[in-house]
Design an enzyme around this catalytic site. Sequence first.
Site, mmCIF file in Angstrom:
data_model
loop_
_atom_site.group_PDB
_atom_site.id
_atom_site.type_symbol
_atom_site.label_atom_id
_atom_site.label_comp_id
_atom_site.label_asym_id
_atom_site.label_seq_id
_atom_site.Cartn_x
_atom_site.Cartn_y
_atom_site.Cartn_z
ATOM 1 N N LYS A 22 -2.133 -2.870 16.701
ATOM 2 C CA LYS A 22 -2.721 -1.819 15.857
ATOM 3 C C LYS A 22 -3.789 -1.065 16.662
ATOM 4 O O LYS A 22 -4.003 0.129 16.454
ATOM 5 C CB LYS A 22 -3.339 -2.421 14.589
ATOM 6 C CG LYS A 22 -2.345 -2.952 13.569
ATOM 7 C CD LYS A 22 -1.509 -1.890 12.881
ATOM 8 C CE LYS A 22 -2.205 -1.241 11.717
ATOM 9 N NZ LYS A 22 -1.282 -0.353 10.937
ATOM 10 N N ASP A 29 13.920 4.316 9.580
ATOM 11 C CA ASP A 29 13.367 3.087 10.176
ATOM 12 C C ASP A 29 12.511 3.524 11.357
ATOM 13 O O ASP A 29 13.005 4.240 12.246
ATOM 14 C CB ASP A 29 14.533 2.193 10.628
ATOM 15 C CG ASP A 29 14.059 0.847 11.157
ATOM 16 O OD1 ASP A 29 12.972 0.790 11.767
ATOM 17 O OD2 ASP A 29 14.783 -0.133 10.963
ATOM 18 N N SER A 64 -6.417 -0.644 10.581
ATOM 19 C CA SER A 64 -6.869 -1.947 10.083
ATOM 20 C C SER A 64 -8.171 -2.329 10.768
ATOM 21 O O SER A 64 -8.333 -2.073 11.967
ATOM 22 C CB SER A 64 -5.806 -2.998 10.397
ATOM 23 O OG SER A 64 -6.330 -4.280 10.197
ATOM 24 N N VAL A 118 -6.415 -5.769 1.293
ATOM 25 C CA VAL A 118 -5.656 -5.460 0.076
ATOM 26 C C VAL A 118 -4.663 -6.592 -0.200
ATOM 27 O O VAL A 118 -3.918 -6.996 0.700
ATOM 28 C CB VAL A 118 -4.889 -4.125 0.237
ATOM 29 C CG1 VAL A 118 -4.239 -3.726 -1.075
ATOM 30 C CG2 VAL A 118 -5.802 -3.017 0.742
ATOM 31 N N TYR A 161 -0.865 -8.600 15.980
ATOM 32 C CA TYR A 161 -1.108 -7.516 15.014
ATOM 33 C C TYR A 161 -2.329 -6.692 15.422
ATOM 34 O O TYR A 161 -2.277 -5.459 15.486
ATOM 35 C CB TYR A 161 -1.286 -8.139 13.629
ATOM 36 C CG TYR A 161 -1.689 -7.173 12.547
ATOM 37 C CD1 TYR A 161 -0.771 -6.261 12.026
ATOM 38 C CD2 TYR A 161 -2.983 -7.182 12.027
ATOM 39 C CE1 TYR A 161 -1.145 -5.381 11.022
ATOM 40 C CE2 TYR A 161 -3.358 -6.308 11.019
ATOM 41 C CZ TYR A 161 -2.443 -5.411 10.526
ATOM 42 O OH TYR A 161 -2.810 -4.535 9.538
ATOM 43 N N ILE A 164 0.832 -1.212 0.000
ATOM 44 C CA ILE A 164 0.000 0.000 0.000
ATOM 45 C C ILE A 164 0.868 1.264 0.000
ATOM 46 O O ILE A 164 0.585 2.234 -0.712
ATOM 47 C CB ILE A 164 -0.945 -0.039 1.232
ATOM 48 C CG1 ILE A 164 -1.950 -1.196 1.081
ATOM 49 C CG2 ILE A 164 -1.664 1.285 1.409
ATOM 50 C CD1 ILE A 164 -2.748 -1.499 2.338
HETATM 51 N N1 LIG Z 1 -2.903 -5.380 3.180
HETATM 52 C C1 LIG Z 1 -4.025 -5.358 3.879
HETATM 53 O O1 LIG Z 1 -5.002 -6.120 3.612
HETATM 54 C C2 LIG Z 1 -4.183 -4.401 5.025
HETATM 55 C C3 LIG Z 1 -5.424 -4.402 5.691
HETATM 56 C C4 LIG Z 1 -5.607 -3.526 6.753
HETATM 57 C C5 LIG Z 1 -4.595 -2.654 7.120
HETATM 58 N N2 LIG Z 1 -3.394 -2.683 6.453
HETATM 59 C C6 LIG Z 1 -2.381 -1.717 6.894
HETATM 60 O O2 LIG Z 1 -1.841 -1.077 5.755
HETATM 61 C C7 LIG Z 1 -0.469 -0.766 5.968
HETATM 62 C C8 LIG Z 1 0.363 -1.345 4.850
HETATM 63 O O3 LIG Z 1 0.113 -2.732 4.752
HETATM 64 P P1 LIG Z 1 0.652 -3.589 3.526
HETATM 65 O O4 LIG Z 1 -0.269 -4.743 3.375
HETATM 66 O O5 LIG Z 1 0.953 -2.711 2.384
HETATM 67 O O6 LIG Z 1 2.017 -4.153 4.166
HETATM 68 P P2 LIG Z 1 3.369 -4.640 3.490
HETATM 69 O O7 LIG Z 1 3.189 -4.918 2.039
HETATM 70 O O8 LIG Z 1 3.884 -5.733 4.378
HETATM 71 O O9 LIG Z 1 4.298 -3.342 3.634
HETATM 72 C C9 LIG Z 1 4.692 -2.922 4.900
HETATM 73 C C10 LIG Z 1 5.585 -1.719 4.715
HETATM 74 O O10 LIG Z 1 6.041 -1.293 6.014
HETATM 75 C C11 LIG Z 1 7.453 -1.176 5.938
HETATM 76 N N3 LIG Z 1 8.098 -1.361 7.232
HETATM 77 C C12 LIG Z 1 8.042 -2.438 8.035
HETATM 78 N N4 LIG Z 1 8.798 -2.230 9.109
HETATM 79 C C13 LIG Z 1 9.340 -0.996 8.984
HETATM 80 C C14 LIG Z 1 10.220 -0.210 9.769
HETATM 81 N N5 LIG Z 1 10.728 -0.677 10.926
HETATM 82 N N6 LIG Z 1 10.556 1.035 9.337
HETATM 83 C C15 LIG Z 1 10.079 1.507 8.159
HETATM 84 N N7 LIG Z 1 9.252 0.801 7.366
HETATM 85 C C16 LIG Z 1 8.892 -0.428 7.777
HETATM 86 C C17 LIG Z 1 7.892 -2.265 4.971
HETATM 87 O O11 LIG Z 1 9.214 -2.039 4.547
HETATM 88 P P3 LIG Z 1 10.278 -3.223 4.227
HETATM 89 O O12 LIG Z 1 10.120 -3.529 2.761
HETATM 90 O O13 LIG Z 1 11.585 -2.622 4.566
HETATM 91 O O14 LIG Z 1 9.916 -4.383 5.086
HETATM 92 C C18 LIG Z 1 6.836 -2.062 3.890
HETATM 93 O O15 LIG Z 1 7.144 -0.954 3.080
HETATM 94 C C19 LIG Z 1 -0.115 -1.327 7.353
HETATM 95 O O16 LIG Z 1 -0.185 -0.290 8.300
HETATM 96 C C20 LIG Z 1 -1.194 -2.346 7.601
HETATM 97 O O17 LIG Z 1 -1.437 -2.524 8.975
HETATM 98 C C21 LIG Z 1 -3.168 -3.545 5.422
#
Ligand SMILES: NC(=O)c1ccc[n+]([C@@H]2O[C@H](COP(=O)([O-])OP(=O)(O)OC[C@H]3O[C@@H](n4cnc5c(N)ncnc54)[C@H](OP(=O)(O)O)[C@@H]3O)[C@@H](O)[C@H]2O)c1
Length: 266
Positions: A166, A54, A143, A195, A162, A13
């Site tokens: 959150k 970070d 979330s 997503v 998680y 995202i």
């Molecule tokens: N996907 C879903 O269905 C969904 C649903 C509800 C809410 N969300 C929320 O949406 C957001 C993004 O989710 P996503 O599914 O896109 O997750 P994702 O694909 O796993 O991406 C997570 C991102 O966070 C970064 N990250 C993790 N640890 C970090 C740190 N210590 N410092 C800086 N960056 C860090 C990761 O970077 P690296 O590449 O370095 O690991 C990556 O860019 C999250 O807040 C999640 O809770 C997602």
Amino acid sequence: MPSYAVIGASRGIGLEFASRSETVIFAVVRNPEGSTHLRDVAASFTNVHVISGDVVDYSSLECATKQVSQVTGGKLDYLIHNAANLDVNTVFKGFDDYANMEELDSAFISAYKINSLGPIHAVTAFLPLLRASNTKKIVDIGSGAEDSKSTRALRLSKTVAYAMIKAAALLAATKFAVKLQDEGFVVVTLSPGMVDCSATAGADSKALADSLKEFSSSVKKNTGLEVTPQTPEESVAAQLKVIDGLEPSHNGLFLQHTGGEYRPRS
Ligand SMILES: NC(=O)c1ccc[n+]([C@@H]2O[C@H](COP(=O)([O-])OP(=O)(O)OC[C@H]3O[C@@H](n4cnc5c(N)ncnc54)[C@H](OP(=O)(O)O)[C@@H]3O)[C@@H](O)[C@H]2O)c1
């Protein structure tokens, strides 16, 4: 052009939030060299600046703000805090899925540092730049998992660390909303919906796609509800409409990507 810092923009995202040509984007990532998808985006869009940071390392975020400040002259319009740990190997675990209490404690503490202290670090570090802008918008990506009504409605007994952590981040955003209200800030938590980010998940791509399918079928089996993941493009397009429409009356709310306050599926 308005300026946005997207914290955690290497993939999923956050990457989609950073892939925009009509704004100045500061894509903050913990591993700029390894963020290959983002580097491709930055190569196509001159307005996208890749910055190291970070969320567990506050001093790295302070350094990031200095780099942003050099480009913007000391201001930032929007902060989108997206970074979170959603490691597919651990994120779906329930209380009984840890080998023992020590393993559970350690997993919770490590996730807490990223998913709950992370947004506090990012907001605090960027606050001076946000204060210098007239826009003053802070969006923490939340979330449905952190919502107790959703937990009951979808019968979600797993994803314990998680969801609980959150939920703590949701309250942190609410605290910032109250603290900053008199300064004209709008601070919200925004749910992106479900997503499918497997396309940019690298080695975890297949495991993530399989887990999302498993999650959808378990919700269907337990509740009869159909949960179909969106693409990052679909979710972020909807989220941007909500962000563009933020008003003072939204301050402190938990919003959903389709607009309005978050409400569980039923
Ligand atoms: N996907 C879903 O269905 C969904 C649903 C509800 C809410 N969300 C929320 O949406 C957001 C993004 O989710 P996503 O599914 O896109 O997750 P994702 O694909 O796993 O991406 C997570 C991102 O966070 C970064 N990250 C993790 N640890 C970090 C740190 N210590 N410092 C800086 N960056 C860090 C990761 O970077 P690296 O590449 O370095 O690991 C990556 O860019 C999250 O807040 C999640 O809770 C997602």
